[in-house]
Design a protein around this motif. Structure first.
Motif, PDB file in Angstrom:
ATOM      1  N   ALA A 143      10.014   7.426   0.588  1.00 31.20           N
ATOM      2  CA  ALA A 143       9.175   8.173  -0.356  1.00 31.20           C
ATOM      3  C   ALA A 143       8.132   7.282  -1.019  1.00 31.20           C
ATOM      4  CB  ALA A 143      10.049   8.837  -1.413  1.00 31.20           C
ATOM      5  N   PHE A 144       8.487   6.033  -1.343  1.00 38.98           N
ATOM      6  CA  PHE A 144       7.524   5.121  -1.970  1.00 38.98           C
ATOM      7  C   PHE A 144       6.358   4.852  -1.033  1.00 38.98           C
ATOM      8  CE2 PHE A 144       5.842   0.893  -2.945  1.00 38.98           C
ATOM      9  CZ  PHE A 144       5.507   1.059  -4.288  1.00 38.98           C
ATOM     10  N   VAL A 145       6.644   4.564   0.225  1.00 42.44           N
ATOM     11  CA  VAL A 145       5.589   4.315   1.213  1.00 42.44           C
ATOM     12  C   VAL A 145       4.713   5.553   1.364  1.00 42.44           C
ATOM     13  CG1 VAL A 145       5.142   3.863   3.662  1.00 42.44           C
ATOM     14  CG2 VAL A 145       6.875   2.543   2.459  1.00 42.44           C
ATOM     15  N   ARG A 146       5.337   6.717   1.391  1.00 41.29           N
ATOM     16  CA  ARG A 146       4.602   7.972   1.546  1.00 41.29           C
ATOM     17  C   ARG A 146       3.600   8.164   0.405  1.00 41.29           C
ATOM     18  NH1 ARG A 146       8.575  11.762   0.848  1.00 41.29           N
ATOM     19  NH2 ARG A 146       9.299  11.224   2.915  1.00 41.29           N
ATOM     20  N   TRP A 147       4.057   8.027  -0.832  1.00 42.61           N
ATOM     21  CA  TRP A 147       3.177   8.313  -1.957  1.00 42.61           C
ATOM     22  C   TRP A 147       2.143   7.218  -2.199  1.00 42.61           C
ATOM     23  CZ3 TRP A 147       2.281  12.963  -2.887  1.00 42.61           C
ATOM     24  CH2 TRP A 147       3.270  13.913  -2.658  1.00 42.61           C
ATOM     25  N   VAL A 148       2.495   5.984  -1.926  1.00 47.34           N
ATOM     26  CA  VAL A 148       1.500   4.910  -2.032  1.00 47.34           C
ATOM     27  C   VAL A 148       0.416   5.113  -0.974  1.00 47.34           C
ATOM     28  CG1 VAL A 148       1.167   2.424  -1.679  1.00 47.34           C
ATOM     29  CG2 VAL A 148       2.977   3.231  -3.163  1.00 47.34           C
ATOM     30  N   SER A 149       0.821   5.536   0.215  1.00 49.87           N
ATOM     31  CA  SER A 149      -0.150   5.788   1.287  1.00 49.87           C
ATOM     32  C   SER A 149      -1.045   6.982   0.954  1.00 49.87           C
ATOM     33  CB  SER A 149       0.579   6.029   2.612  1.00 49.87           C
ATOM     34  OG  SER A 149       1.293   4.881   2.997  1.00 49.87           O
ATOM     35  N   VAL A 150      -0.456   8.029   0.414  1.00 52.51           N
ATOM     36  CA  VAL A 150      -1.255   9.206   0.029  1.00 52.51           C
ATOM     37  C   VAL A 150      -2.261   8.833  -1.062  1.00 52.51           C
ATOM     38  CG1 VAL A 150      -1.147  11.471  -1.113  1.00 52.51           C
ATOM     39  CG2 VAL A 150       0.418  10.937   0.773  1.00 52.51           C
ATOM     40  N   LEU A 151      -1.808   8.075  -2.068  1.00 50.37           N
ATOM     41  CA  LEU A 151      -2.728   7.639  -3.129  1.00 50.37           C
ATOM     42  C   LEU A 151      -3.813   6.709  -2.577  1.00 50.37           C
ATOM     43  CD1 LEU A 151      -0.246   7.048  -6.081  1.00 50.37           C
ATOM     44  CD2 LEU A 151      -1.930   8.904  -5.840  1.00 50.37           C
ATOM     45  N   GLY A 152      -3.438   5.843  -1.645  1.00 46.87           N
ATOM     46  CA  GLY A 152      -4.426   4.968  -1.006  1.00 46.87           C
ATOM     47  C   GLY A 152      -5.460   5.769  -0.234  1.00 46.87           C
ATOM     48  N   ASN A 153      -5.011   6.789   0.489  1.00 48.91           N
ATOM     49  CA  ASN A 153      -5.950   7.654   1.212  1.00 48.91           C
ATOM     50  C   ASN A 153      -6.882   8.387   0.249  1.00 48.91           C
ATOM     51  OD1 ASN A 153      -4.900   6.896   3.669  1.00 48.91           O
ATOM     52  ND2 ASN A 153      -3.616   8.706   3.892  1.00 48.91           N
ATOM     53  N   LEU A 154      -6.337   8.831  -0.876  1.00 53.59           N
ATOM     54  CA  LEU A 154      -7.167   9.501  -1.882  1.00 53.59           C
ATOM     55  C   LEU A 154      -8.221   8.545  -2.438  1.00 53.59           C
ATOM     56  CD1 LEU A 154      -7.734  12.020  -3.607  1.00 53.59           C
ATOM     57  CD2 LEU A 154      -6.040  11.159  -5.229  1.00 53.59           C
ATOM     58  N   ALA A 155      -7.813   7.322  -2.751  1.00 50.87           N
ATOM     59  CA  ALA A 155      -8.768   6.328  -3.247  1.00 50.87           C
ATOM     60  C   ALA A 155      -9.850   6.055  -2.203  1.00 50.87           C
ATOM     61  CB  ALA A 155      -8.047   5.027  -3.619  1.00 50.87           C
ATOM     62  N   ASP A 156      -9.451   5.955  -0.931  1.00 53.00           N
ATOM     63  CA  ASP A 156     -10.425   5.722   0.135  1.00 53.00           C
ATOM     64  C   ASP A 156     -11.383   6.904   0.276  1.00 53.00           C
ATOM     65  OD1 ASP A 156      -9.270   3.280   0.669  1.00 53.00           O
ATOM     66  OD2 ASP A 156      -8.047   4.022   2.332  1.00 53.00           O
ATOM     67  N   GLN A 157     -10.849   8.120   0.185  1.00 50.19           N
ATOM     68  CA  GLN A 157     -11.694   9.316   0.296  1.00 50.19           C
ATOM     69  C   GLN A 157     -12.729   9.373  -0.825  1.00 50.19           C
ATOM     70  OE1 GLN A 157     -10.733  10.776   3.800  1.00 50.19           O
ATOM     71  NE2 GLN A 157     -12.210  11.765   2.543  1.00 50.19           N
ATOM     72  N   LEU A 158     -12.358   8.953  -2.011  1.00 48.94           N
ATOM     73  CA  LEU A 158     -13.284   8.976  -3.143  1.00 48.94           C
ATOM     74  C   LEU A 158     -14.246   7.796  -3.110  1.00 48.94           C
ATOM     75  CD1 LEU A 158     -10.798  10.030  -5.945  1.00 48.94           C
ATOM     76  CD2 LEU A 158     -12.552  11.449  -4.838  1.00 48.94           C
TER      77      LEU A 158
END
Length: 180
Positions: A87-102
């Motif tokens: 779960a930690f890897v999942r949410w850190v990756s999702v937040l990283g993708n969001l930061a990259d998208q922005l």
């Protein structure tokens, strides 16, 4: 001759070209800065190298104008990371993708303001894009450290098969290859 072929092959890909431009830019910046600061007799050469470094940086910025769609496709494919076991890897990756998208649109606005296409203060947009880039880097570091910790724990466990650890490490490295 093999190294020349390898360089030509690397330059045919976007990633290979970006890596070469980045290395050349940083080398010019390093040598130029040292010459300007430490060697007054060679400060003109140092200044020219700093100009080349700046131009290479601008080149990379312009090339990133076309990274939105590949990043969007990657983020869409990853989704909420349902394929991740941790779960930690999942949410850190999702937040990283969001930061990259922005990050990309912010950098585009900053670039357009510098190019006088848009009439906004570019410094605010550069600051925001830099903050998003830094956030993405920090999240990537946190993800990598967590994966290293988990792999270390598996190595210490006598029941963990080596092949599953190797596959998990490879999968983690492939996901990070798409970030800016």
């Amino acid at each position: 001759m093999a190294s020349l072929s390898g360089l030509a092959s690397a330059l045919e890909s976007y990633r290979g070209r970006d890596r070469l431009i980045r290395v050349l830019g940083y080398c010019c910046q390093l040598v130029g800065g040292v010459l300007v600061e430490q060697c007054p007799a060679r400060s003109e050469v140092g200044t020219r190298l700093l100009v080349v470094s700046t131009q290479l940086s601008h080149c990379r910025t312009i090339l990133r104008l076309f990274d939105d769609l590949p990043m969007f496709v990657y983020t869409k494919q990853y989704g909420l990371g349902a394929q991740e076991e941790d779960a930690f890897v999942r949410w850190v990756s999702v937040l990283g993708n969001l930061a990259d998208q922005l990050y990309y649109p912010c950098e585009h606005v900053a670039w357009a303001a510098d190019a006088r296409v848009l009439h906004v203060d570019s410094s605010r947009w550069w600051t925001l894009s830099t903050a998003l880039w830094a956030l993405s880097l920090l999240l990537g570091v946190a993800r990598s450290l967590w994966m290293l910790l988990k792999l270390r724990q598996r190595l210490r466990s006598p029941t963990a098969p080596f092949t599953s650890m190797y596959q998990a490490a490879r999968a983690g490295g492939q996901a990070e290859a798409t970030t800016p």
